[in-house]
Write a protein that holds these residues in place. Sequence first.
Motif, short mmCIF file in Angstrom:
data_model
loop_
_atom_site.label_atom_id
_atom_site.label_comp_id
_atom_site.label_asym_id
_atom_site.label_seq_id
_atom_site.Cartn_x
_atom_site.Cartn_y
_atom_site.Cartn_z
N GLU A 1 10.51 -12.59 64.74
CA GLU A 1 10.34 -11.17 64.48
C GLU A 1 11.18 -10.70 63.30
O GLU A 1 12.16 -11.35 62.91
N GLN A 2 10.80 -9.56 62.74
CA GLN A 2 11.60 -8.93 61.70
C GLN A 2 12.99 -8.60 62.26
O GLN A 2 13.13 -8.19 63.39
N GLY A 3 14.02 -8.78 61.44
CA GLY A 3 15.40 -8.53 61.87
C GLY A 3 16.13 -9.79 62.27
O GLY A 3 17.35 -9.77 62.43
N SER A 4 15.40 -10.88 62.46
CA SER A 4 16.05 -12.14 62.82
C SER A 4 16.46 -12.89 61.55
O SER A 4 15.84 -12.74 60.49
N GLY A 5 17.51 -13.70 61.66
CA GLY A 5 17.96 -14.48 60.51
C GLY A 5 16.93 -15.50 60.09
O GLY A 5 16.77 -15.80 58.89
N THR A 6 16.22 -16.08 61.07
CA THR A 6 15.19 -17.06 60.75
C THR A 6 14.07 -16.43 59.92
O THR A 6 13.61 -17.01 58.94
N ARG A 7 13.65 -15.23 60.30
CA ARG A 7 12.59 -14.56 59.54
C ARG A 7 13.08 -14.23 58.13
O ARG A 7 12.33 -14.36 57.14
N LYS B 1 7.28 -22.36 69.69
CA LYS B 1 6.96 -23.80 69.81
C LYS B 1 5.77 -24.02 70.74
O LYS B 1 4.87 -24.82 70.45
N ARG B 2 5.73 -23.30 71.86
CA ARG B 2 4.62 -23.46 72.80
C ARG B 2 3.30 -23.00 72.17
O ARG B 2 2.25 -23.62 72.36
N ALA B 3 3.36 -21.90 71.42
CA ALA B 3 2.14 -21.40 70.78
C ALA B 3 1.63 -22.36 69.72
O ALA B 3 0.42 -22.57 69.59
N VAL B 4 2.55 -22.97 68.99
CA VAL B 4 2.14 -23.95 67.97
C VAL B 4 1.60 -25.21 68.65
O VAL B 4 0.60 -25.79 68.19
N GLU B 5 2.23 -25.64 69.72
CA GLU B 5 1.71 -26.79 70.47
C GLU B 5 0.30 -26.54 70.98
O GLU B 5 -0.52 -27.46 71.07
N ALA B 6 0.00 -25.27 71.30
CA ALA B 6 -1.33 -24.91 71.77
C ALA B 6 -2.32 -24.73 70.62
O ALA B 6 -3.47 -24.34 70.83
N ASN B 7 -1.86 -25.03 69.39
CA ASN B 7 -2.71 -25.01 68.20
C ASN B 7 -3.17 -23.61 67.81
O ASN B 7 -4.26 -23.45 67.23
N LEU B 8 -2.33 -22.60 68.10
CA LEU B 8 -2.66 -21.25 67.69
C LEU B 8 -2.33 -20.99 66.22
O LEU B 8 -2.74 -19.99 65.66
N GLY B 9 -1.54 -21.88 65.62
CA GLY B 9 -1.15 -21.72 64.24
C GLY B 9 0.01 -22.65 63.91
O GLY B 9 0.32 -23.57 64.67
N ILE B 10 0.65 -22.41 62.76
CA ILE B 10 1.80 -23.21 62.38
C ILE B 10 3.03 -22.30 62.36
O ILE B 10 2.91 -21.07 62.28
N GLY B 11 4.22 -22.90 62.47
CA GLY B 11 5.46 -22.13 62.53
C GLY B 11 6.48 -22.64 61.54
O GLY B 11 6.25 -23.61 60.81
N CYS B 12 7.65 -21.99 61.55
CA CYS B 12 8.75 -22.40 60.68
C CYS B 12 10.05 -21.99 61.36
O CYS B 12 10.34 -20.79 61.48
N LEU B 13 10.81 -22.98 61.82
CA LEU B 13 12.05 -22.73 62.55
C LEU B 13 13.14 -23.68 62.08
O LEU B 13 12.89 -24.60 61.29
N SER B 14 14.33 -23.49 62.59
CA SER B 14 15.46 -24.35 62.25
C SER B 14 15.21 -25.78 62.70
O SER B 14 14.64 -26.04 63.77
N GLU B 15 15.69 -26.74 61.90
CA GLU B 15 15.58 -28.15 62.28
C GLU B 15 16.35 -28.43 63.57
O GLU B 15 16.02 -29.36 64.31
N VAL B 16 17.36 -27.62 63.87
CA VAL B 16 18.12 -27.77 65.12
C VAL B 16 17.20 -27.55 66.32
O VAL B 16 17.28 -28.25 67.33
N VAL B 17 16.32 -26.58 66.21
CA VAL B 17 15.40 -26.21 67.29
C VAL B 17 14.31 -27.28 67.50
O VAL B 17 13.85 -27.49 68.62
#
Length: 292
Positions: free
Chosen positions: A195-201, A228-244
């Motif tokens: 979401e907007q306001g997060s460091g990842t975004r 991660k669950r939504a991407v695993e369900a093939n709803l789209g692609i994501g972008c998160l920390s490599e730690v996650v």
Amino acid sequence: MKYSFRQLEVFLAAAHFQNITRAAESLAMSQSAASSALKELESQFDIQLFDRVGKRLQLNELGRLYRPKAEALLAQARELEQAFSKHSEVGALKVGATLTIGNYLAVGVMAEYMSSPNHPKVSLEVANTSTIARRVRDFELDIGLIEGELQASELEVIPWREDRLVAFCSPDHPLAGKGELTDDDLRAATWILREQGSGTRQSFERGMHGLLPDLNVLLELEHTEAIKRAVEANLGIGCLSEVVLADAFKRGSLVPLAIPHRQFDRHFYFILHKQKYRSAGIARWMTLCEEL
């Protein structure tokens, strides 16, 4: 000395709750005793620290000026009390962390911190960068661990460790077998983002500079596991920390996507109020984080 530590405690509790009754309850005092302590503090120095609006107490300019000084003084007094009691100098700590850090890194540090001889308690609040910054600024947290860049005059922002965002998809996604993604691939993809306001975004948008108006964002979620669950369900692609993503990549439930022409490197940071007393507990916490 014209003031007591109890008066300062009442002042700080009233600043936090903006209500003398709730301040008194937090200090296990009667409402009348707390009200008297605050009035005595103000009358002794012929000052007013709050604007009274009905039952609400709103810090005025003078109150905002003295609040961090009172916080620092009481923190030193508590540490001295611990030393007199012959306890370890490391005491209870209130920590705030953004979701990536709180869910994947901070718990290990907590376990190590609480293994000290006197078993100090740690309370951990997990929220986005803007929330953690606000609570550190208001002295509701001793220290914050954030993953987004921050500009705040009252806060000291200290680099902690490097991190990197990674784009990813399910093994069945059409992009899974592609070597490197182009900007056209990024525009054509459906995205599931923080979401907007997060460091990842914030880091994602910096890396995608120039493309943001063209991206197709299907979902904005507050929790990394939900993404991660939504991407695993093939709803789209994501972008998160490599730690996650490290465990999911090992299992093969998610696969990384290479975007070498886009920069997703970033830092994690410590944030502290510039006038916060740096207790032995804060120093110990920072050391454990550096050793992680």
